[in-house]
Design an enzyme around this catalytic site. Structure first.
Site, PDB file in Angstrom:
ATOM      1  N   HIS A 124       0.846  -1.194   0.000  1.00  0.00           N
ATOM      2  CA  HIS A 124       0.000   0.000   0.000  1.00  0.00           C
ATOM      3  C   HIS A 124       0.882   1.244   0.000  1.00  0.00           C
ATOM      4  CE1 HIS A 124       1.169  -0.420   4.215  1.00  0.00           C
ATOM      5  NE2 HIS A 124       0.946   0.882   4.324  1.00  0.00           N
ATOM      6  N   ASP A 154       0.886   5.088   1.934  1.00  0.00           N
ATOM      7  CA  ASP A 154       0.210   5.800   3.013  1.00  0.00           C
ATOM      8  C   ASP A 154      -0.497   7.010   2.392  1.00  0.00           C
ATOM      9  OD1 ASP A 154       1.283   3.962   4.749  1.00  0.00           O
ATOM     10  OD2 ASP A 154       2.961   5.237   5.352  1.00  0.00           O
ATOM     11  N   HIS A 213       4.794   0.166  -0.188  1.00  0.00           N
ATOM     12  CA  HIS A 213       5.527  -0.634   0.793  1.00  0.00           C
ATOM     13  C   HIS A 213       4.616  -1.699   1.395  1.00  0.00           C
ATOM     14  CE1 HIS A 213       3.774   2.786   2.917  1.00  0.00           C
ATOM     15  NE2 HIS A 213       3.758   2.060   4.019  1.00  0.00           N
ATOM     16  N   ARG A 264       7.441  -9.149  15.445  1.00  0.00           N
ATOM     17  CA  ARG A 264       7.859  -7.830  14.954  1.00  0.00           C
ATOM     18  C   ARG A 264       6.836  -6.793  15.397  1.00  0.00           C
ATOM     19  NH1 ARG A 264       7.191  -4.694  10.232  1.00  0.00           N
ATOM     20  NH2 ARG A 264       8.913  -3.212  10.173  1.00  0.00           N
TER      21      ARG A 264
HETATM   22  O1  LIG Z   1       5.183  -2.505   9.780  1.00  0.00           O
HETATM   23  C1  LIG Z   1       5.737  -1.793   8.945  1.00  0.00           C
HETATM   24  O2  LIG Z   1       6.951  -1.686   8.820  1.00  0.00           O
HETATM   25  C2  LIG Z   1       4.883  -0.986   7.989  1.00  0.00           C
HETATM   26  C3  LIG Z   1       3.715  -0.340   8.657  1.00  0.00           C
HETATM   27  C4  LIG Z   1       2.945   0.489   7.683  1.00  0.00           C
HETATM   28  O3  LIG Z   1       3.231   0.531   6.520  1.00  0.00           O
HETATM   29  C5  LIG Z   1       1.811   1.288   8.136  1.00  0.00           C
HETATM   30  O4  LIG Z   1       1.445   1.232   9.317  1.00  0.00           O
HETATM   31  O5  LIG Z   1       1.241   2.027   7.292  1.00  0.00           O
HETATM   32 FE   LIG Z   2       2.264   2.133   5.513  1.00  0.00          FE
END
Ligand SMILES: O=C(O)CCC(=O)C(=O)O
Ligand SMILES: [Fe+2]
Length: 184
Positions: free
Chosen positions: A42, A44, A99, A109
């Site tokens: 996605h 942001d 990403h 994680r």
């Molecule tokens: O967990 C991650 O590294 C990415 C999190 C992410 O892309 C988000 O919260 O929009």
């Molecule tokens: Fe994100």
């Protein structure tokens, strides 16, 4: 791009109406990581995302020609992601990055994303100072609220769904992930 260009942000901005969020992501260890995805690919929606990740890697960005590239956690370091809003107001000069987060076979994680957007009524459009006859606006004006609705509906095609014109002189907007030109 200066503070004056984004009046809704900063100390005198309408913080109480701002669209801000702290997103906590927890990805348990997964015995079969090739058959699971932590967070699907996605971009942001917001201006910038400031992201903390613990010592387990998992964040990947799509890099032209290289495929998915892991962004390794750096102790004490934060990741800054460009979002759709910065992409639109910069008329595509800054790329909102696609990403995703993959899961790890043996380790949990954790990531914390700080997202910041304007109040819902704010009108988003390429900044006038970045637009001239040889750099026509690539995105139509849209309220932040409307964009969030479009994003919910069209997800990764939201950005291209607000594109307004065919690139001039045969140039393509290399920052547009879909290269689909739609009007409206
Ligand atoms: O967990 C991650 O590294 C990415 C999190 C992410 O892309 C988000 O919260 O929009
Ligand atoms: Fe994100």
């Amino acid at each position: 791009i200066t503070k004056r260009d984004i009046k809704w942000a900063g100390p005198k901005g309408k913080f109480k109406d701002a669209c801000s969020a702290l997103q906590l992501n927890y990805y348990p260890a997964c015995p079969d990581p090739d058959r699971a995805m932590g967070l699907a690919a996605h971009t942001d929606s917001t201006l910038l995302t400031i992201l903390y990740q613990n010592s387990t890697s998992g964040l990947q960005v799509l890099k032209e020609g290289n495929g998915w590239v892991t962004v390794p956690p750096i102790p004490g370091g934060l990741v800054v992601n460009i979002g759709d809003l910065l992409h639109m107001i910069s008329n595509g000069s800054y790329t909102s990055v696609l990403h995703r987060a993959v899961v790890n076979r043996s380790k949990d994680r954790l990531s914390i994303a700080c997202l910041y957007g304007p109040p819902s009524s704010v009108q988003i459009s390429p900044l006038p100072k970045l637009v001239d006859p040889s750099h026509p606006p690539l995105y139509r004006p849209i309220t932040w609220n409307e964009y969030l609705g479009t994003k919910a509906k069209h997800f990764n095609e939201a950005l291209s769904s607000v594109r307004i014109c065919t690139p001039v002189n045969g140039l393509v907007d290399v920052n547009d992930h879909n290269n689909i030109v739609k009007v409206g």
